[in-house]
Write a protein that holds these residues in place. Structure first.
Motif, PDB file in Angstrom:
ATOM      1  N   SER A 117       0.821  -1.217   0.000  1.00  0.00           N
ATOM      2  CA  SER A 117       0.000   0.000   0.000  1.00  0.00           C
ATOM      3  C   SER A 117       0.856   1.269   0.000  1.00  0.00           C
ATOM      4  CB  SER A 117      -0.916   0.003   1.225  1.00  0.00           C
ATOM      5  OG  SER A 117      -0.163   0.112   2.424  1.00  0.00           O
ATOM      6  N   GLN A 118       2.115   1.188   0.437  1.00  0.00           N
ATOM      7  CA  GLN A 118       3.001   2.346   0.471  1.00  0.00           C
ATOM      8  C   GLN A 118       3.785   2.533  -0.824  1.00  0.00           C
ATOM      9  OE1 GLN A 118       5.455   1.533   3.857  1.00  0.00           O
ATOM     10  NE2 GLN A 118       3.890   2.084   5.355  1.00  0.00           N
ATOM     11  N   LEU A 119       3.767   1.543  -1.717  1.00  0.00           N
ATOM     12  CA  LEU A 119       4.579   1.608  -2.933  1.00  0.00           C
ATOM     13  C   LEU A 119       4.219   2.784  -3.847  1.00  0.00           C
ATOM     14  CD1 LEU A 119       5.035  -2.130  -3.968  1.00  0.00           C
ATOM     15  CD2 LEU A 119       6.796  -0.532  -3.244  1.00  0.00           C
ATOM     16  N   PRO A 120       2.936   3.087  -4.122  1.00  0.00           N
ATOM     17  CA  PRO A 120       2.650   4.213  -5.026  1.00  0.00           C
ATOM     18  C   PRO A 120       3.237   5.532  -4.547  1.00  0.00           C
ATOM     19  CG  PRO A 120       0.694   2.866  -4.730  1.00  0.00           C
ATOM     20  CD  PRO A 120       1.702   2.367  -3.749  1.00  0.00           C
ATOM     21  N   ASP A 121       3.044   5.855  -3.275  1.00  0.00           N
ATOM     22  CA  ASP A 121       3.606   7.108  -2.745  1.00  0.00           C
ATOM     23  C   ASP A 121       5.126   7.089  -2.769  1.00  0.00           C
ATOM     24  OD1 ASP A 121       1.058   8.067  -2.241  1.00  0.00           O
ATOM     25  OD2 ASP A 121       1.017   7.267  -0.197  1.00  0.00           O
ATOM     26  N   ALA A 122       5.720   5.913  -2.523  1.00  0.00           N
ATOM     27  CA  ALA A 122       7.184   5.822  -2.519  1.00  0.00           C
ATOM     28  C   ALA A 122       7.749   6.097  -3.909  1.00  0.00           C
ATOM     29  CB  ALA A 122       7.617   4.443  -2.026  1.00  0.00           C
ATOM     30  N   PHE A 123       7.151   5.525  -4.949  1.00  0.00           N
ATOM     31  CA  PHE A 123       7.669   5.752  -6.297  1.00  0.00           C
ATOM     32  C   PHE A 123       7.352   7.161  -6.796  1.00  0.00           C
ATOM     33  CE2 PHE A 123       7.930   1.109  -6.376  1.00  0.00           C
ATOM     34  CZ  PHE A 123       9.164   0.948  -6.971  1.00  0.00           C
ATOM     35  N   MET A 124       6.269   7.732  -6.329  1.00  0.00           N
ATOM     36  CA  MET A 124       5.996   9.126  -6.669  1.00  0.00           C
ATOM     37  C   MET A 124       7.036  10.043  -6.034  1.00  0.00           C
ATOM     38  SD  MET A 124       4.049  11.003  -8.473  1.00  0.00           S
ATOM     39  CE  MET A 124       2.678   9.889  -8.798  1.00  0.00           C
ATOM     40  N   MET A 125       7.415   9.743  -4.795  1.00  0.00           N
ATOM     41  CA  MET A 125       8.462  10.504  -4.127  1.00  0.00           C
ATOM     42  C   MET A 125       9.799  10.327  -4.838  1.00  0.00           C
ATOM     43  SD  MET A 125       9.507  10.248  -0.102  1.00  0.00           S
ATOM     44  CE  MET A 125       7.752  10.151   0.300  1.00  0.00           C
ATOM     45  N   LEU A 126      10.071   9.116  -5.297  1.00  0.00           N
ATOM     46  CA  LEU A 126      11.302   8.840  -6.028  1.00  0.00           C
ATOM     47  C   LEU A 126      11.335   9.635  -7.333  1.00  0.00           C
ATOM     48  CD1 LEU A 126      13.817   6.956  -5.829  1.00  0.00           C
ATOM     49  CD2 LEU A 126      12.550   5.301  -7.188  1.00  0.00           C
ATOM     50  N   SER A 127      10.208   9.695  -8.029  1.00  0.00           N
ATOM     51  CA  SER A 127      10.134  10.450  -9.276  1.00  0.00           C
ATOM     52  C   SER A 127      10.329  11.941  -9.035  1.00  0.00           C
ATOM     53  CB  SER A 127       8.780  10.196  -9.947  1.00  0.00           C
ATOM     54  OG  SER A 127       8.620  11.010 -11.087  1.00  0.00           O
ATOM     55  N   SER A 128       9.746  12.462  -7.947  1.00  0.00           N
ATOM     56  CA  SER A 128       9.905  13.886  -7.640  1.00  0.00           C
ATOM     57  C   SER A 128      11.358  14.233  -7.354  1.00  0.00           C
ATOM     58  CB  SER A 128       9.028  14.250  -6.438  1.00  0.00           C
ATOM     59  OG  SER A 128       7.669  13.997  -6.707  1.00  0.00           O
ATOM     60  N   ASN A 206       7.062   7.378 -12.976  1.00  0.00           N
ATOM     61  CA  ASN A 206       5.735   7.989 -12.880  1.00  0.00           C
ATOM     62  C   ASN A 206       4.651   7.021 -13.337  1.00  0.00           C
ATOM     63  OD1 ASN A 206       6.078  10.553 -11.782  1.00  0.00           O
ATOM     64  ND2 ASN A 206       6.793  11.405 -13.719  1.00  0.00           N
ATOM     65  N   SER A 207       4.917   6.323 -14.424  1.00  0.00           N
ATOM     66  CA  SER A 207       3.952   5.337 -14.920  1.00  0.00           C
ATOM     67  C   SER A 207       3.767   4.204 -13.923  1.00  0.00           C
ATOM     68  CB  SER A 207       4.430   4.802 -16.270  1.00  0.00           C
ATOM     69  OG  SER A 207       3.567   3.793 -16.745  1.00  0.00           O
ATOM     70  N   ILE A 208       4.856   3.772 -13.295  1.00  0.00           N
ATOM     71  CA  ILE A 208       4.766   2.710 -12.284  1.00  0.00           C
ATOM     72  C   ILE A 208       3.904   3.163 -11.109  1.00  0.00           C
ATOM     73  CG2 ILE A 208       6.094   1.430 -10.565  1.00  0.00           C
ATOM     74  CD1 ILE A 208       8.411   1.391 -12.562  1.00  0.00           C
ATOM     75  N   ALA A 209       4.155   4.400 -10.633  1.00  0.00           N
ATOM     76  CA  ALA A 209       3.394   4.911  -9.484  1.00  0.00           C
ATOM     77  C   ALA A 209       1.908   4.993  -9.805  1.00  0.00           C
ATOM     78  CB  ALA A 209       3.937   6.283  -9.075  1.00  0.00           C
ATOM     79  N   ASP A 210       1.574   5.471 -11.016  1.00  0.00           N
ATOM     80  CA  ASP A 210       0.169   5.576 -11.402  1.00  0.00           C
ATOM     81  C   ASP A 210      -0.475   4.204 -11.525  1.00  0.00           C
ATOM     82  OD1 ASP A 210      -2.104   7.255 -12.438  1.00  0.00           O
ATOM     83  OD2 ASP A 210      -1.769   5.987 -14.201  1.00  0.00           O
TER      84      ASP A 210
END
Length: 290
Positions: A117-128, A206-210
């Motif tokens: 459940s934390q993976l989307p926010d983690a990859f979005m943070m990584l992309s930022s 970004n695509s992974i996070a989405d």
């Protein structure tokens, strides 16, 4: 007089031989019990230390062993005092032996669900971080500092291994083995492939996070729709057990036939098998692969 002395001597010798035989049996039994206890303690503490260490839960395994040993003694005694049947007591004892493994598995699965459940926010943070101009190593370090547990712990291991000289690809592969979650394996594979073919890593992340966010939302909807079915399956599995316990307390003579006679044990075995099959079938029906 001589016959009486001989009889007394023979009786005393027989008593002595019986005493020696009983002492030998008790000694061998105690030795075997001690060896089994030592073996069980070593296996339990090693398993507990390994399983809890992988989940970053650091506690004294010996304390858990003594709590488990106390449960192995007290609960079967309580069950035997209630039912006075060695079959049920032995069954409860066997179940208690496998309970620790079930607890480790439940804790591990709970940790994996929380991490997923934390993976989307983690990859979005990584992309930022990458868009802000940071390198991939620095982006992972920012992710570890700003993310909650347990994902910060797992990526913290990745960062430490990279600082010791391990490549990112090898670190991600090792992390996939530690976290065999489908979402993470998919995301890790996408990152490694993007780095290998030279694609736009920021766009890939970004695509992974989405994708992971949409997947998590869909899984939440499926869990909500199937929650009633899972609850009904659990309730239907627990009702016969609760009813058997209540009847055993209020009608012990009638229920005794179910536990002591051959026909009663056969009926009880069929009932237990059907209960387990029904519970498993309901869980399979309500478990939808998203």
């Amino acid at each position: 007089m001589i016959d009486a002395l001989l009889s007394a001597g023979a009786f005393g010798l027989a008593v002595l031989l019986v005493f020696v035989a009983v002492a030998c049996v008790v000694g061998v039994t105690a030795q075997k019990a001690t060896e089994f206890m030592s073996f069980y303690q070593s296996k339990f503490t090693a398993s507990a230390e390994l399983e809890l260490g992988d989940m970053f839960i650091f506690t004294d395994p010996s304390r858990l062993f003594w709590l488990n040993l106390l449960a192995l003694i007290l609960i079967p005694l309580l069950v035997h005092a209630l039912f006075a049947l060695w079959v049920i007591t032995g069954l409860v004892f066997v179940v208690l032996l496998i309970v620790p493994g079930m607890i480790w598995a439940k804790l591990r699965n709970k940790r994996f669900r929380q991490l997923e459940s934390q993976l989307p926010d983690a990859f979005m943070m990584l992309s930022s971080s990458l868009q802000a101009g940071a390198s991939l190593n620095m982006a992972f370090q920012d992710l570890v500092r700003q993310s909650p547990k347990p994902i910060s712990q797992e990526f913290g291991l990745l960062v430490k291994r990279m600082q010791l000289g391990m490549s990112l690809d090898d670190g991600l592969i090792e992390l996939e083995r530690r976290v065999p979650v489908q979402s993470f394996v998919m995301a890790s594979s996408a990152i490694r492939i993007s780095r290998e073919v030279g694609g736009n890593l920021v766009e890939t992340i970004n695509s992974i996070a989405d994708t992971l966010r949409r997947k998590h939302t869909m899984e939440g909807k499926i869990d909500s729709l199937t929650a009633q079915g899972r609850a009904q399956g659990t309730f239907m599995a627990l009702v016969p057990i609760a009813l058997a316990l209540i009847l055993s307390v209020f009608e012990p003579e009638s229920m005794q036939q179910l536990y002591t006679t051959r026909m009663g044990l056969m009926v009880l075995t069929v009932m237990i098998i059907m209960q387990i099959m029904g519970f498993v079938f309901i869980r399979k029906i309500t478990s939808i692969d998203s």
